[in-house]
Design a protein around this motif. Structure first.
Motif: not given
Length: 143
Positions: A87-101
């Motif tokens: 779950a922590k990894a998924e939340s970090r991934k969504t944050e990463y996708l936002k910052t990457m966008q």
């Protein structure tokens, strides 16, 4: 020769093994402003495991020992035990996708490109160009 390759076959194999599309020794420059990829669930687990392991084994200085122990524990864990780390990894991934966008939008708008162009020109080049203009103006004034 039995079973051997001819020279033509060997050179064609060599050609296929060469790196395609770039010259050897040339690396593409990585943008230091680009966001780092998020850690996987195992690496999120590893952050917590290192703290526990170092408290239990304060004299251990080997990174390999910590990694092996973490890998063994991760393999023995059930899916329920792994769930908080996933779950922590998924939340970090969504944050990463936002910052990457956001990062990609900045690149598309060209805001970073202007900064890089100015920094690529060394100060000596700027000074030389400025001193040439001053020198030319002084010659015109003398005439």
């Amino acid at each position: 020769m039995k079973g051997g390759e001819s020279k033509a076959e060997a050179t064609s194999t060599d050609q296929r093994l060469k790196t395609r599309g770039r010259k050897p020794g040339k690396k593409t420059k990585k943008d230091p402003n680009q966001p780092k990829r998020p850690p996987s669930a195992f690496f999120v687990f590893l952050e917590d495991f290192r703290k526990e392991f170092n408290l239990a084994n304060p004299n251990n200085k080997s990174v390999a020992t910590v990694g092996k122990a973490a890998g063994a524990r991760w393999k023995s864990m059930t899916e329920e035990d792994k769930a908080p780390y996933v779950a922590k990894a998924e939340s970090r991934k969504t944050e990463y996708l936002k910052t990457m966008q956001q990062y990609n939008m900045k690149l598309a708008s060209g805001t970073n490109r202007g900064e890089e162009d100015d920094s690529d020109k060394s100060k000596s080049e700027v000074d030389e160009a400025g001193s040439e203009e001053v020198f030319m103006q002084e010659e015109e004034d003398d005439d």
